[in-house]
Every structure is written in structure tokens, then in C-alpha cells.
Write a protein that holds these residues in place. Structure first.
Motif, short mmCIF file in Angstrom:
data_model
loop_
_atom_site.label_atom_id
_atom_site.label_comp_id
_atom_site.label_asym_id
_atom_site.label_seq_id
_atom_site.Cartn_x
_atom_site.Cartn_y
_atom_site.Cartn_z
N THR A 158 0.83 -1.21 0.00
CA THR A 158 0.00 0.00 0.00
C THR A 158 0.86 1.25 0.00
OG1 THR A 158 -1.72 -1.18 1.22
CG2 THR A 158 -1.82 1.22 1.23
N MET A 159 1.97 1.21 0.74
CA MET A 159 2.87 2.36 0.77
C MET A 159 3.48 2.61 -0.61
SD MET A 159 4.80 1.71 4.41
CE MET A 159 5.99 3.01 4.08
N LEU A 160 3.84 1.52 -1.31
CA LEU A 160 4.41 1.67 -2.65
C LEU A 160 3.37 2.21 -3.63
CD1 LEU A 160 6.62 -1.54 -3.01
CD2 LEU A 160 7.30 0.77 -2.34
N THR A 161 2.12 1.77 -3.47
CA THR A 161 1.04 2.30 -4.31
C THR A 161 0.86 3.80 -4.08
OG1 THR A 161 -0.13 0.16 -4.28
CG2 THR A 161 -1.42 2.12 -4.84
N LEU A 162 0.90 4.20 -2.81
CA LEU A 162 0.79 5.62 -2.48
C LEU A 162 1.95 6.41 -3.06
CD1 LEU A 162 -0.57 7.95 -0.98
CD2 LEU A 162 0.70 7.27 1.07
N LEU A 163 3.16 5.86 -2.97
CA LEU A 163 4.33 6.53 -3.53
C LEU A 163 4.22 6.65 -5.05
CD1 LEU A 163 7.24 5.02 -1.42
CD2 LEU A 163 6.44 7.39 -1.41
N ASN A 164 3.63 5.63 -5.68
CA ASN A 164 3.41 5.68 -7.12
C ASN A 164 2.50 6.85 -7.47
OD1 ASN A 164 2.98 5.14 -9.86
ND2 ASN A 164 1.54 3.49 -9.46
N ALA A 165 1.41 7.01 -6.71
CA ALA A 165 0.49 8.12 -6.96
C ALA A 165 1.18 9.46 -6.73
CB ALA A 165 -0.74 8.00 -6.04
N ILE A 166 2.02 9.52 -5.70
CA ILE A 166 2.77 10.75 -5.42
C ILE A 166 3.71 11.07 -6.57
CG2 ILE A 166 4.52 11.78 -3.92
CD1 ILE A 166 3.20 10.28 -1.59
N CYS A 167 4.35 10.04 -7.13
CA CYS A 167 5.23 10.24 -8.29
C CYS A 167 4.46 10.86 -9.44
CB CYS A 167 5.85 8.91 -8.74
SG CYS A 167 7.19 8.31 -7.69
N GLY A 168 3.25 10.36 -9.67
CA GLY A 168 2.43 10.93 -10.73
C GLY A 168 2.07 12.38 -10.48
N MET A 179 8.40 1.59 -11.70
CA MET A 179 9.12 0.60 -10.90
C MET A 179 8.36 0.29 -9.61
SD MET A 179 12.95 2.15 -11.44
CE MET A 179 13.70 1.04 -10.26
N LEU A 180 7.81 1.32 -8.97
CA LEU A 180 7.02 1.11 -7.76
C LEU A 180 5.77 0.30 -8.06
CD1 LEU A 180 7.24 4.70 -6.20
CD2 LEU A 180 8.44 2.64 -5.42
N ASP A 181 5.15 0.56 -9.22
CA ASP A 181 3.94 -0.17 -9.61
C ASP A 181 4.24 -1.66 -9.79
OD1 ASP A 181 1.11 -0.15 -10.69
OD2 ASP A 181 2.17 -0.99 -12.40
N PHE A 182 5.40 -1.98 -10.32
CA PHE A 182 5.79 -3.38 -10.48
C PHE A 182 5.92 -4.05 -9.12
CE2 PHE A 182 9.30 -6.46 -10.42
CZ PHE A 182 8.80 -7.43 -11.28
N TRP A 183 6.56 -3.38 -8.20
CA TRP A 183 6.85 -4.00 -6.90
C TRP A 183 5.65 -4.04 -5.97
CZ3 TRP A 183 10.53 -7.22 -5.96
CH2 TRP A 183 11.70 -7.17 -6.73
N ASP A 184 4.74 -3.08 -6.08
CA ASP A 184 3.60 -3.14 -5.16
C ASP A 184 2.73 -4.36 -5.44
OD1 ASP A 184 2.10 -2.41 -7.37
OD2 ASP A 184 1.31 -0.56 -6.53
N GLY A 185 2.52 -4.68 -6.72
CA GLY A 185 1.75 -5.87 -7.06
C GLY A 185 2.49 -7.15 -6.69
N LYS A 186 3.78 -7.15 -6.93
CA LYS A 186 4.59 -8.34 -6.62
C LYS A 186 4.59 -8.62 -5.12
CE LYS A 186 9.04 -10.38 -8.01
NZ LYS A 186 8.43 -11.32 -8.95
N LEU A 187 4.75 -7.57 -4.33
CA LEU A 187 4.79 -7.75 -2.88
C LEU A 187 3.41 -8.09 -2.32
CD1 LEU A 187 7.21 -4.88 -1.83
CD2 LEU A 187 7.68 -7.33 -1.95
N ALA A 188 2.35 -7.53 -2.93
CA ALA A 188 0.99 -7.86 -2.48
C ALA A 188 0.72 -9.35 -2.66
CB ALA A 188 -0.03 -7.03 -3.26
N ARG A 189 1.17 -9.91 -3.78
CA ARG A 189 0.99 -11.34 -3.99
C ARG A 189 1.88 -12.14 -3.06
NH1 ARG A 189 0.67 -9.20 -9.21
NH2 ARG A 189 2.91 -9.46 -9.56
N LEU A 190 3.08 -11.65 -2.82
CA LEU A 190 4.03 -12.37 -1.95
C LEU A 190 3.51 -12.44 -0.52
CD1 LEU A 190 6.83 -13.68 -1.57
CD2 LEU A 190 7.73 -11.39 -1.13
N PHE A 191 2.95 -11.33 -0.03
CA PHE A 191 2.46 -11.27 1.35
C PHE A 191 1.02 -11.74 1.49
CE2 PHE A 191 5.56 -7.51 1.86
CZ PHE A 191 6.61 -8.38 2.12
N GLY A 192 0.37 -12.04 0.36
CA GLY A 192 -1.00 -12.51 0.41
C GLY A 192 -1.98 -11.45 0.87
N VAL A 193 -1.75 -10.20 0.47
CA VAL A 193 -2.63 -9.11 0.91
C VAL A 193 -3.39 -8.49 -0.26
CG1 VAL A 193 -1.29 -8.57 2.97
CG2 VAL A 193 -0.67 -7.49 0.80
#
Length: 229
Positions: A6-16, A40-54
Motif C-alpha cells: 500500500t505504501m508503494l502504491t501511495l508513492l506511485n500516486a505521489i510520483c504521478g 518501478m514502484l507499480d511493479f513492486w507493489d503488485g509483486k509484494l501484495a501477492r508475496l504477502f497474500g494481501v
């Protein structure tokens, strides 16, 4: 750690948002790098969400909104500020509408197994932003603006593109990727946006071709009984 995606998603929006501000205030080159960082943040937020099961609907909705800011609105603003012609403004609006449509379609009908129907919005944004900062292209406006329309149409299309982790990309020898990335790293030292642009153009060309080849290999294995149907 469950809050990290979620933090990475927020940072992605801030980048925009920061990218849009920098474009409006006359700093497009810095904005371009920030938009690439957002991808890059968009790639990792989805990857980590799947990794952590959230993975959940709220996270997916937040991700779509962030993507609308960074990968639809920011590139459209970049196009908007490249000229004063009503045609240019119309292209910017068309680009924005098509990318928003692509993101909504993905939210309603998400794809899986590392496949995308239509050019992924981060790739479309990176291509558009980098193209707008390459003197060779901006000196030939008709090619630049036609390219923006083509990118947007590819994004909303049904053409399949692989994720960078998809097995189809392993069909090419490792030496090819070593040479490809090595050359682009070297080129990046002198021509940053040209290197980024050419790398994603190669992806647009090779991605669907490799997917077709991968499907043919899988179909042959199924016929021969070496893979499950």
C-alpha cells in the motif's frame, strides 16, 4: 510488512502528482525520471501484495487510481504542454481517455498468468514520456504525435503482451538479453531517454511474437502428451 504494498502504491500516486507539477512548471526531464520511478514502484507493489497474500479489492482500486494519475494523466499532461495547437490538445485528451479506458478494463477484467491484453499502462507511459523528451522525435512532430496515438491504441487493444516474468521471454538465449541490456546501459550513460525508448520499442515488437511462439510450443507439447491440456 503487510502495509508495504500500500505504501508503494501511495508513492506511485505521489510520483504521478509530482510529475504533473514538474511538467506544468517547466521541468519535464526531471518529471520523466519520476514517472519511470513510479513504474518501478507499480511493479513492486503488485509483486509484494501477492508475496504477502494481501491482495484485495481496496488495494486493487487504490492501485488503479495511482495508475490513472501516473500512467494516464501525467503522460497526457506531457503531450498537452508540447504545443498550443487544438490538434495537440485533442491528442492529449484522446490519449488520456484511452489509457483510462485501458485501466478500467483491466480492473473489471484482470488478466493472469503474466499476460496483459493491451500494452501495459506503465509501458505506454514510459514510451510516451521518453518520446516527448527525445529531440529527434520532437523535431518531427507528426511522427511524435502519431506515435502517441499508436501507443494509446495499443494500450486499449486486445493484443497480448507478456509480463517481464513470463516464461515466453525465456525463449530467447541469455546471451541476447545480456547484450541487449548491456548496450542499453551503455547508451543510457549518454542518451537516457533514447535508451529507455528503444528498450520499450523492442518489448512492443518482441513481446507478442514471443507469446505466439510460446503458445505454439505449448500446443505442440499438448499434442505430444508432454504437457497437461
Amino acid at each position: 510488512m503487510n502495509y508495504l504494498p500500500t505504501m508503494l502504491t501511495l508513492l506511485n500516486a505521489i510520483c504521478g502528482g509530482v510529475g504533473i507539477f514538474l511538467i506544468i512548471t517547466g521541468h519535464p526531464f526531471i518529471a520523466g525520471f519520476i514517472i519511470v520511478f513510479g513504474a518501478m514502484l507499480d511493479f513492486w507493489d503488485g509483486k509484494l501484495a501477492r508475496l504477502f497474500g494481501v491482495e484485495n479489492n481496496m488495494g486493487a482500486t487504490a492501485d488503479m487510481i495511482a495508475d490513472m494519475v501516473t500512467f494516464a494523466t501525467a503522460p497526457a499532461v506531457m503531450i498537452w504542454f508540447t504545443g498550443e495547437s487544438p490538434v495537440i490538445k485533442s491528442i492529449a485528451v484522446l490519449y488520456w481517455l484511452l489509457l483510462i479506458g485501458r485501466l478500467i478494463r483491466f480492473r473489471l477484467h484482470p488478466t493472469s498468468h503474466g499476460l496483459f491484453h493491451g500494452l501495459p499502462s506503465p509501458s505506454a507511459a514510459i514510451l510516451t514520456v521518453s518520446a516527448s523528451l527525445i529531440p529527434f522525435l520532437t523535431a518531427r512532430p507528426i511522427f511524435f504525435y502519431a506515435g502517441c496515438v499508436i501507443i494509446a491504441l495499443l494500450a486499449i487493444s486486445k493484443i497480448r503482451f507478456p509480463a517481464i516474468t513470463h516464461a515466453s521471454l525465456k525463449l530467447l538465449p541469455k546471451t541476447f538479453y545480456i547484450a541487449l541490456y548491456g548496450l542499453h546501459v551503455l547508451a543510457f550513460l549518454f542518451w537516457q531517454y533514447e535508451a529507455i525508448f528503444s528498450l520499450f520499442i523492442i518489448y512492443i515488437i518482441l513481446g507478442p511474437i514471443l507469446l505466439g511462439k510460446f503458445d505454439a510450443v505449448q500446443a505442440r507439447l499438448v499434442r505430444e502428451g508432454d504437457a497437461p491440456a
